[in-house]
Design a protein around this motif. Structure first.
Motif, PDB file in Angstrom:
ATOM      1  N   PRO A  30      11.391 -26.658 -10.025  1.00 35.22           N
ATOM      2  CA  PRO A  30      11.042 -27.244  -8.722  1.00 35.22           C
ATOM      3  C   PRO A  30       9.550 -27.113  -8.420  1.00 35.22           C
ATOM      4  CG  PRO A  30      12.998 -25.849  -8.547  1.00 35.22           C
ATOM      5  CD  PRO A  30      12.415 -25.603  -9.904  1.00 35.22           C
ATOM      6  N   VAL A  31       8.994 -28.192  -7.897  1.00 34.88           N
ATOM      7  CA  VAL A  31       7.623 -28.163  -7.377  1.00 34.88           C
ATOM      8  C   VAL A  31       7.714 -27.750  -5.907  1.00 34.88           C
ATOM      9  CG1 VAL A  31       5.533 -29.491  -6.922  1.00 34.88           C
ATOM     10  CG2 VAL A  31       6.926 -30.018  -8.939  1.00 34.88           C
ATOM     11  N   THR A  32       7.085 -26.650  -5.557  1.00 32.18           N
ATOM     12  CA  THR A  32       7.190 -26.122  -4.196  1.00 32.18           C
ATOM     13  C   THR A  32       5.874 -26.289  -3.448  1.00 32.18           C
ATOM     14  OG1 THR A  32       6.482 -23.886  -4.796  1.00 32.18           O
ATOM     15  CG2 THR A  32       8.842 -24.395  -5.023  1.00 32.18           C
ATOM     16  N   VAL A  33       5.943 -26.137  -2.131  1.00 36.92           N
ATOM     17  CA  VAL A  33       4.736 -26.204  -1.310  1.00 36.92           C
ATOM     18  C   VAL A  33       3.777 -25.099  -1.709  1.00 36.92           C
ATOM     19  CG1 VAL A  33       3.837 -25.958   1.039  1.00 36.92           C
ATOM     20  CG2 VAL A  33       5.891 -27.329   0.635  1.00 36.92           C
ATOM     21  N   ASP A  34       4.294 -23.892  -1.981  1.00 33.80           N
ATOM     22  CA  ASP A  34       3.426 -22.770  -2.344  1.00 33.80           C
ATOM     23  C   ASP A  34       2.685 -23.045  -3.650  1.00 33.80           C
ATOM     24  OD1 ASP A  34       4.084 -21.317  -0.111  1.00 33.80           O
ATOM     25  OD2 ASP A  34       5.713 -20.204  -1.082  1.00 33.80           O
ATOM     26  N   ILE A  35       3.361 -23.653  -4.613  1.00 34.58           N
ATOM     27  CA  ILE A  35       2.689 -23.999  -5.872  1.00 34.58           C
ATOM     28  C   ILE A  35       1.558 -24.992  -5.609  1.00 34.58           C
ATOM     29  CG2 ILE A  35       2.980 -25.274  -8.050  1.00 34.58           C
ATOM     30  CD1 ILE A  35       5.774 -24.020  -8.276  1.00 34.58           C
ATOM     31  N   MET A  36       1.844 -26.018  -4.811  1.00 36.93           N
ATOM     32  CA  MET A  36       0.840 -27.052  -4.568  1.00 36.93           C
ATOM     33  C   MET A  36      -0.328 -26.530  -3.749  1.00 36.93           C
ATOM     34  SD  MET A  36       3.031 -30.611  -4.194  1.00 36.93           S
ATOM     35  CE  MET A  36       4.085 -30.128  -2.835  1.00 36.93           C
ATOM     36  N   LYS A  37      -0.090 -25.540  -2.884  1.00 37.77           N
ATOM     37  CA  LYS A  37      -1.177 -24.980  -2.081  1.00 37.77           C
ATOM     38  C   LYS A  37      -2.253 -24.337  -2.951  1.00 37.77           C
ATOM     39  CE  LYS A  37       1.032 -24.004   2.392  1.00 37.77           C
ATOM     40  NZ  LYS A  37       1.554 -22.924   3.274  1.00 37.77           N
ATOM     41  N   ASN A  38      -1.879 -23.852  -4.134  1.00 33.81           N
ATOM     42  CA  ASN A  38      -2.844 -23.209  -5.021  1.00 33.81           C
ATOM     43  C   ASN A  38      -3.805 -24.203  -5.667  1.00 33.81           C
ATOM     44  OD1 ASN A  38      -1.927 -20.495  -4.769  1.00 33.81           O
ATOM     45  ND2 ASN A  38      -0.182 -20.973  -6.108  1.00 33.81           N
ATOM     46  N   MET A  39      -3.464 -25.483  -5.640  1.00 31.70           N
ATOM     47  CA  MET A  39      -4.235 -26.497  -6.376  1.00 31.70           C
ATOM     48  C   MET A  39      -5.332 -27.069  -5.478  1.00 31.70           C
ATOM     49  SD  MET A  39      -1.062 -28.320  -8.378  1.00 31.70           S
ATOM     50  CE  MET A  39       0.124 -27.317  -9.285  1.00 31.70           C
ATOM     51  N   LYS A  40      -6.399 -26.295  -5.333  1.00 24.63           N
ATOM     52  CA  LYS A  40      -7.487 -26.668  -4.428  1.00 24.63           C
ATOM     53  C   LYS A  40      -8.238 -27.897  -4.927  1.00 24.63           C
ATOM     54  CE  LYS A  40      -6.553 -22.972  -2.021  1.00 24.63           C
ATOM     55  NZ  LYS A  40      -5.770 -23.087  -0.758  1.00 24.63           N
ATOM     56  N   TYR A  41      -8.500 -27.967  -6.217  1.00 23.50           N
ATOM     57  CA  TYR A  41      -9.232 -29.126  -6.736  1.00 23.50           C
ATOM     58  C   TYR A  41      -8.400 -30.392  -6.589  1.00 23.50           C
ATOM     59  CZ  TYR A  41     -11.846 -32.256  -9.754  1.00 23.50           C
ATOM     60  OH  TYR A  41     -12.569 -33.339 -10.238  1.00 23.50           O
ATOM     61  N   LEU A  42      -7.099 -30.313  -6.849  1.00 25.56           N
ATOM     62  CA  LEU A  42      -6.245 -31.485  -6.711  1.00 25.56           C
ATOM     63  C   LEU A  42      -6.236 -31.966  -5.257  1.00 25.56           C
ATOM     64  CD1 LEU A  42      -4.357 -33.545  -7.919  1.00 25.56           C
ATOM     65  CD2 LEU A  42      -2.460 -31.930  -7.641  1.00 25.56           C
ATOM     66  N   GLN A  43      -6.283 -31.032  -4.309  1.00 24.77           N
ATOM     67  CA  GLN A  43      -6.356 -31.437  -2.905  1.00 24.77           C
ATOM     68  C   GLN A  43      -7.660 -32.176  -2.626  1.00 24.77           C
ATOM     69  OE1 GLN A  43      -3.771 -31.037  -0.481  1.00 24.77           O
ATOM     70  NE2 GLN A  43      -5.114 -32.608   0.329  1.00 24.77           N
ATOM     71  N   ASN A  44      -8.749 -31.716  -3.236  1.00 26.87           N
ATOM     72  CA  ASN A  44     -10.022 -32.429  -3.105  1.00 26.87           C
ATOM     73  C   ASN A  44      -9.918 -33.843  -3.684  1.00 26.87           C
ATOM     74  OD1 ASN A  44     -11.178 -30.191  -1.949  1.00 26.87           O
ATOM     75  ND2 ASN A  44     -12.492 -29.677  -3.686  1.00 26.87           N
ATOM     76  N   VAL A  45      -9.251 -33.954  -4.834  1.00 24.96           N
ATOM     77  CA  VAL A  45      -9.067 -35.269  -5.455  1.00 24.96           C
ATOM     78  C   VAL A  45      -8.294 -36.193  -4.517  1.00 24.96           C
ATOM     79  CG1 VAL A  45      -7.958 -36.523  -7.357  1.00 24.96           C
ATOM     80  CG2 VAL A  45      -9.189 -34.393  -7.825  1.00 24.96           C
ATOM     81  N   MET A  46      -7.226 -35.674  -3.937  1.00 20.66           N
ATOM     82  CA  MET A  46      -6.406 -36.493  -3.045  1.00 20.66           C
ATOM     83  C   MET A  46      -7.201 -36.945  -1.818  1.00 20.66           C
ATOM     84  SD  MET A  46      -2.739 -34.516  -3.301  1.00 20.66           S
ATOM     85  CE  MET A  46      -1.903 -35.729  -2.276  1.00 20.66           C
ATOM     86  N   ASN A  47      -8.008 -36.051  -1.262  1.00 26.32           N
ATOM     87  CA  ASN A  47      -8.840 -36.434  -0.121  1.00 26.32           C
ATOM     88  C   ASN A  47      -9.867 -37.496  -0.516  1.00 26.32           C
ATOM     89  OD1 ASN A  47      -7.591 -34.704   1.712  1.00 26.32           O
ATOM     90  ND2 ASN A  47      -9.025 -33.027   1.351  1.00 26.32           N
ATOM     91  N   GLU A  48     -10.457 -37.323  -1.692  1.00 29.35           N
ATOM     92  CA  GLU A  48     -11.471 -38.280  -2.126  1.00 29.35           C
ATOM     93  C   GLU A  48     -10.868 -39.640  -2.444  1.00 29.35           C
ATOM     94  OE1 GLU A  48     -15.509 -39.430  -3.429  1.00 29.35           O
ATOM     95  OE2 GLU A  48     -14.430 -38.500  -1.765  1.00 29.35           O
ATOM     96  N   VAL A  49      -9.647 -39.675  -2.948  1.00 30.37           N
ATOM     97  CA  VAL A  49      -8.949 -40.954  -3.146  1.00 30.37           C
ATOM     98  C   VAL A  49      -8.791 -41.665  -1.805  1.00 30.37           C
ATOM     99  CG1 VAL A  49      -6.743 -42.034  -3.762  1.00 30.37           C
ATOM    100  CG2 VAL A  49      -7.731 -40.288  -5.246  1.00 30.37           C
ATOM    101  N   MET A  50      -8.386 -40.927  -0.795  1.00 31.58           N
ATOM    102  CA  MET A  50      -8.199 -41.502   0.530  1.00 31.58           C
ATOM    103  C   MET A  50      -9.519 -42.036   1.088  1.00 31.58           C
ATOM    104  SD  MET A  50      -5.742 -42.001   2.808  1.00 31.58           S
ATOM    105  CE  MET A  50      -4.460 -40.760   2.559  1.00 31.58           C
ATOM    106  N   ARG A  51     -10.582 -41.266   0.923  1.00 37.98           N
ATOM    107  CA  ARG A  51     -11.890 -41.686   1.439  1.00 37.98           C
ATOM    108  C   ARG A  51     -12.432 -42.876   0.643  1.00 37.98           C
ATOM    109  NH1 ARG A  51     -17.001 -42.120   0.510  1.00 37.98           N
ATOM    110  NH2 ARG A  51     -16.643 -41.530  -1.668  1.00 37.98           N
ATOM    111  N   TYR A  52     -12.444 -42.747  -0.667  1.00 35.19           N
ATOM    112  CA  TYR A  52     -13.071 -43.746  -1.532  1.00 35.19           C
ATOM    113  C   TYR A  52     -12.369 -45.100  -1.438  1.00 35.19           C
ATOM    114  CZ  TYR A  52     -15.077 -45.678  -5.867  1.00 35.19           C
ATOM    115  OH  TYR A  52     -15.731 -46.460  -6.794  1.00 35.19           O
ATOM    116  N   SER A  53     -11.038 -45.076  -1.344  1.00 35.76           N
ATOM    117  CA  SER A  53     -10.265 -46.321  -1.301  1.00 35.76           C
ATOM    118  C   SER A  53     -10.263 -46.959   0.083  1.00 35.76           C
ATOM    119  CB  SER A  53      -8.820 -46.062  -1.731  1.00 35.76           C
ATOM    120  OG  SER A  53      -8.136 -45.262  -0.778  1.00 35.76           O
ATOM    121  N   LYS A  54     -10.676 -46.193   1.098  1.00 30.02           N
ATOM    122  CA  LYS A  54     -10.575 -46.663   2.501  1.00 30.02           C
ATOM    123  C   LYS A  54      -9.162 -47.193   2.751  1.00 30.02           C
ATOM    124  CE  LYS A  54     -14.246 -49.371   1.984  1.00 30.02           C
ATOM    125  NZ  LYS A  54     -14.876 -48.917   0.733  1.00 30.02           N
TER     126      LYS A  54
END
Length: 468
Positions: A320-344
């Motif tokens: 299972p992929v859990t919220v706690d596992i995903m919280k550790n992925m700081k760079y991936l969170q940056n990637v997701m934010n940048e996708v949102m910004r870059y794609s408008k």
């Protein structure tokens, strides 16, 4: 005798000019906000929007010329647009939406959609709806969401290394419709044939509504209207079956989902249907095109993909992929934010004030539509260094308040399903990067198409390889 005649003639000329001046909508500036006068008396600045290619691109051009607060006209109505952290903060308390800007979508949304319910009634209903999209409610359905994500990963594995091209938009539209319909409306859509039929009808209606923004409303009796009416009739029949089934079922309070919240809130099934469609529009397009842009950019920027994969590989092994596992992925969170910004991805939203308000020193008359131009802000060079570059590391720096609010903020009207979009998207990225390396099919030219949601103008194709 001559002087009285001259005075009378001058008076007539002045009166005529005043009369003509009053007929022209841009002639009496009811605000000091800089911007455009109407290009035509009837259409306002709609021809300028058509020339720019889209409303978001028109707003970008307008703000570049006039600054963070601008004015223009749609038909005979004055519109204000804001595009800075300071101006967004100034409208953050507003809840109500302007009816006129959503009018092209009324045949699909319905005039009693939560999208258009304002005032105390709208705020009350939104609070009730939000209870179905808490993190706790989403985590309850994590196993279902992960199962659907892994089904798509298995599909990718079946073609990995074969050279077969995978269509991103098609794949993610199906993924998101499966998860969203089951999360919101229950097991009716476990039947894939039923889900696909409903999706086809919905896509048909939404496409026709998008066309109406620039082409005008459907012509009564036209083939387009007949196709729309048939599709909306099919969707209503399906919704009726779901509503009947949920009403008859005995459902424990902890097992209630979004459709049950609607049935507990409204006695009118037409209002339930209007909100079913509203949440499909809000949830399906945002998430599916977000994932489309995410994998397009990961495939294009291999260094970003490899860095994200290493982080995924460090924190996630299997199961299972859990919220706690995903919280550790700081760079991936940056990637997701940048996708949102870059794609408008969500380039604008709209509000109005029930009383006169002040924005950056300008008086805005009550009931004036105010567009929150997030797409313009996302590429503001004063806020973002090298805004045209894709750089996830920019999110290591502190972002000013109201400088990055991709899901909205105003008046408790932040996208209710934003947590579902974020968690489902991150879950699929984790599962996919763990198993695959993706690259773009060579020779593609990827161009954005701006609308309510920013999507690629043509399908984006990728190649998939299994990671060793």
């Amino acid at each position: 005798m001559i002087l009285p005649f001259v005075l009378f003639a001058v008076f007539i000329v002045i009166a005529l000019l005043v009369f003509l001046y009053s007929l022209y909508p841009g002639s009496q500036r009811v605000t000091t906000v800089p911007g455009l006068d109407p290009t035509t008396e009837v259409d306002g600045n709609v021809p300028d929007m058509q020339k720019a290619g889209s409303l978001p691109q028109f707003l970008i051009n307008l703000h570049e010329e006039f600054g963070p607060v601008v004015s223009f006209w749609i038909n005979r109505e004055l519109i204000i647009s804001v595009a800075s952290p300071e101006t967004h903060k100034a409208v953050a308390h507003l809840f109500d939406r302007p009816y006129s800007l959503f009018e092209p979508f009324l045949p699909l949304l319905g005039d009693r959609s939560i999208q258009l319910r304002n005032g105390p009634e709208g705020q009350h209903d939104r609070k009730l709806h939000d209870r179905s999209f808490t993190q706790a409610k989403i985590v309850q359905k994590f196993s279902m969401i992960q199962q659907i994500c892994e089904e798509l990963c298995d599909k990718w594995e079946s073609v990995a290394g074969t050279g077969e091209h995978m269509p991103l938009s098609v794949n993610f539209s199906s993924l998101v419709m499966k998860s969203l319909t089951r999360f919101c409306f229950g097991d009716y859509f476990k039947d894939e044939e039923a889900m696909n039929a409903f999706t086809r009808d919905y896509n048909q209606c939404f496409h026709i509504m998008e066309q109406s923004i620039f082409e005008g409303p459907m012509v009564p009796g036209s083939e387009k209207e007949k196709r729309f009416n048939k599709a909306i009739k099919n969707m209503r029949e399906v919704a009726g079956e779901i509503i009947s089934a949920r009403k008859e079922a005995e459902i424990a309070p902890e097992d209630k989902i979004f459709i049950d919240t609607l049935l507990d809130t409204y006695t009118d099934d037409d209002m339930v249907f209007d909100d079913i469609v509203t949440y499909l529009i809000g949830g399906s397009h945002t998430t599916s095109y977000y994932l489309t842009w995410a994998f397009c950019l990961l495939a294009k920027y291999q260094d970003v993909q490899e860095k994200a994969w290493k982080e995924v590989d460090e924190y996630y092994v299997e199961g299972p992929v859990t919220v706690d596992i995903m919280k550790n992925m700081k760079y991936l969170q940056n990637v997701m934010n940048e996708v949102m910004r870059y794609s408008k991805l969500a380039p604008y939203s709209a509000r109005k004030s029930s009383s006169d308000c002040i924005i950056s020193g300008h008086k805005i008359p009550k009931e004036t539509p105010i567009i929150i131009s997030a797409g313009t802000l996302m590429q503001n060079g004063d806020l973002w260094e090298n805004p045209d570059e894709f750089d996830p590391d920019r999110f290591n720096k502190k972002i000013p308040a109201y400088g990055f609010e991709p899901f909205g903020f105003a008046g408790k009207r932040k996208c209710p399903g934003y947590r579902l979009t974020e968690l489902e998207s991150q879950m699929f990225i984790v599962l996919a990067l763990k198993r695959f390396k993706v690259t773009l099919v060579p020779g593609q030219v990827v161009e954005p198409s701006y609308g309510l949601v920013t999507k690629p103008s043509e399908e984006i194709w990728i190649l998939v390889e299994k990671r060793k």
